[in-house]
Design a protein around this motif. Structure first.
Motif, short mmCIF file in Angstrom:
data_model
loop_
_atom_site.label_atom_id
_atom_site.label_comp_id
_atom_site.label_asym_id
_atom_site.label_seq_id
_atom_site.Cartn_x
_atom_site.Cartn_y
_atom_site.Cartn_z
N PHE A 1 6.08 -2.83 -7.14
CA PHE A 1 7.35 -3.08 -6.46
C PHE A 1 7.50 -2.21 -5.22
CE2 PHE A 1 11.82 -1.85 -5.89
CZ PHE A 1 12.35 -3.09 -5.54
N VAL A 2 7.17 -0.93 -5.34
CA VAL A 2 7.30 -0.01 -4.20
C VAL A 2 6.34 -0.40 -3.08
CG1 VAL A 2 6.93 2.39 -3.49
CG2 VAL A 2 8.23 1.90 -5.55
N VAL A 3 5.10 -0.70 -3.42
CA VAL A 3 4.12 -1.10 -2.40
C VAL A 3 4.55 -2.40 -1.72
CG1 VAL A 3 1.74 -1.89 -2.06
CG2 VAL A 3 2.20 0.15 -3.42
N THR A 4 5.04 -3.35 -2.50
CA THR A 4 5.51 -4.61 -1.93
C THR A 4 6.71 -4.38 -1.01
OG1 THR A 4 4.78 -5.77 -3.90
CG2 THR A 4 6.31 -6.94 -2.48
N LEU A 5 7.61 -3.51 -1.41
CA LEU A 5 8.77 -3.19 -0.58
C LEU A 5 8.35 -2.54 0.74
CD1 LEU A 5 11.86 -3.35 -0.81
CD2 LEU A 5 11.80 -1.00 -1.60
N ILE A 6 7.41 -1.62 0.68
CA ILE A 6 6.92 -0.96 1.89
C ILE A 6 6.22 -1.96 2.81
CG2 ILE A 6 5.24 0.73 2.75
CD1 ILE A 6 5.95 2.43 0.28
N LEU A 7 5.34 -2.79 2.25
CA LEU A 7 4.64 -3.78 3.07
C LEU A 7 5.61 -4.82 3.65
CD1 LEU A 7 1.39 -4.35 1.00
CD2 LEU A 7 1.66 -3.06 3.12
N SER A 8 6.64 -5.18 2.90
CA SER A 8 7.64 -6.12 3.42
C SER A 8 8.42 -5.49 4.57
CB SER A 8 8.61 -6.54 2.31
OG SER A 8 7.92 -7.20 1.30
N ALA A 9 8.75 -4.21 4.45
CA ALA A 9 9.46 -3.53 5.53
C ALA A 9 8.59 -3.44 6.78
CB ALA A 9 9.90 -2.14 5.07
N ILE A 10 7.32 -3.12 6.59
CA ILE A 10 6.40 -3.05 7.74
C ILE A 10 6.27 -4.42 8.41
CG2 ILE A 10 3.98 -2.72 8.37
CD1 ILE A 10 3.89 -0.49 6.24
N THR A 11 6.16 -5.48 7.61
CA THR A 11 6.06 -6.83 8.15
C THR A 11 7.33 -7.20 8.89
OG1 THR A 11 4.58 -7.43 6.34
CG2 THR A 11 5.61 -9.23 7.55
N ALA A 12 8.49 -6.86 8.34
CA ALA A 12 9.76 -7.18 9.01
C ALA A 12 9.89 -6.44 10.33
CB ALA A 12 10.92 -6.83 8.08
N VAL A 13 9.52 -5.18 10.36
CA VAL A 13 9.58 -4.41 11.61
C VAL A 13 8.63 -4.99 12.64
CG1 VAL A 13 9.05 -2.15 12.63
CG2 VAL A 13 10.42 -2.29 10.54
N ALA B 1 10.73 -6.43 -18.68
CA ALA B 1 9.49 -7.22 -18.75
C ALA B 1 9.59 -8.44 -17.84
CB ALA B 1 9.21 -7.64 -20.19
N ALA B 2 10.77 -9.08 -17.80
CA ALA B 2 10.95 -10.26 -16.95
C ALA B 2 10.89 -9.88 -15.47
CB ALA B 2 12.28 -10.93 -17.27
N VAL B 3 11.52 -8.76 -15.10
CA VAL B 3 11.51 -8.34 -13.70
C VAL B 3 10.09 -7.97 -13.25
CG1 VAL B 3 12.32 -6.52 -12.13
CG2 VAL B 3 13.93 -7.66 -13.65
N ILE B 4 9.36 -7.29 -14.11
CA ILE B 4 7.98 -6.92 -13.77
C ILE B 4 7.12 -8.18 -13.64
CG2 ILE B 4 5.91 -5.77 -14.63
CD1 ILE B 4 7.80 -3.63 -15.80
N ALA B 5 7.28 -9.13 -14.56
CA ALA B 5 6.51 -10.38 -14.49
C ALA B 5 6.87 -11.15 -13.22
CB ALA B 5 6.79 -11.24 -15.72
N LEU B 6 8.13 -11.17 -12.87
CA LEU B 6 8.56 -11.85 -11.65
C LEU B 6 7.95 -11.18 -10.42
CD1 LEU B 6 10.37 -14.12 -10.59
CD2 LEU B 6 12.21 -12.44 -10.45
N GLY B 7 7.92 -9.86 -10.43
CA GLY B 7 7.32 -9.12 -9.31
C GLY B 7 5.83 -9.39 -9.17
N PHE B 8 5.11 -9.33 -10.28
CA PHE B 8 3.67 -9.60 -10.24
C PHE B 8 3.39 -11.03 -9.77
CE2 PHE B 8 2.45 -6.33 -13.73
CZ PHE B 8 2.51 -5.32 -12.79
N THR B 9 4.15 -11.98 -10.29
CA THR B 9 3.95 -13.37 -9.91
C THR B 9 4.31 -13.59 -8.45
OG1 THR B 9 4.50 -13.99 -12.18
CG2 THR B 9 4.52 -15.74 -10.54
N GLY B 10 5.36 -12.94 -7.99
CA GLY B 10 5.73 -13.06 -6.58
C GLY B 10 4.67 -12.52 -5.65
N VAL B 11 4.08 -11.40 -6.02
CA VAL B 11 3.01 -10.82 -5.20
C VAL B 11 1.81 -11.75 -5.16
CG1 VAL B 11 1.34 -8.94 -5.12
CG2 VAL B 11 3.74 -8.43 -5.44
#
Length: 150
Positions: free
Chosen positions: A134-146, A47-57
């Motif tokens: 999390f998966v969508v954020t990871l994919i978008l972060s990878a695209i942004t980094a590239v 629950a904490a990891v999911i909340a952290l992910g949502f808040t980070g996004v």
């Protein structure tokens, strides 16, 4: 004879739709059973990891919006104020606590007895949505980094 053909098509559509829905329900039920076998500590960490992910996004989207403002915008002069950063961080902290409370409520509940409540489909949906974010954020972060490295 032609009048019976559409009825068969409707029946086959309904039966195929029901089988798709039953597979989705069984997947959610399987995730709910998996969550039910986990301890309270593991579920609260999830629950904490999911909340952290949502808040980070939400924080990333907000800062992307603010720093993408053109200088002609009325909000642009506020970006130099350090108080704006503090206000945003306090708001994100409150949002994060709300997400954690919701996740904790779905995955653990308010029962403090020896036997914990078994999480249901809502907890499974919360976990699956959190994983999808999390998966969508990871994919978008990878695209942004590239893109940034080119």
């Amino acid at each position: 004879m032609s009048k019976k053909a559409p009825a068969r098509n409707v029946q086959s559509y309904v039966s195929s739709r029901q089988s798709v829905m039953s597979r989705q329900k069984s997947r959610r039920d399987a995730v709910a059973r998996w969550l039910g076998r986990r301890s309270r500590l593991v579920r609260s960490i999830l629950a904490a990891v999911i909340a952290l992910g949502f808040t980070g996004v939400i924080g990333l989207l907000l800062y992307n919006f603010l720093y993408g403002l053109p200088p002609s915008n009325a909000l642009y002069p506020l970006l130099d104020q350090p108080d704006l950063l503090v206000i945003i961080l306090i708001a994100l902290t409150c949002i994060g606590f709300a997400f954690y409370w919701l996740g904790w409520r779905l995955m653990i509940g308010f029962d403090f007895g020896e036997n914990s409540l078994v999480p249901g489909r809502a907890a499974a949906t919360w976990l699956m949505v959190g994983l999808a974010v999390f998966v969508v954020t990871l994919i978008l972060s990878a695209i942004t980094a590239v893109t940034a490295l080119q």
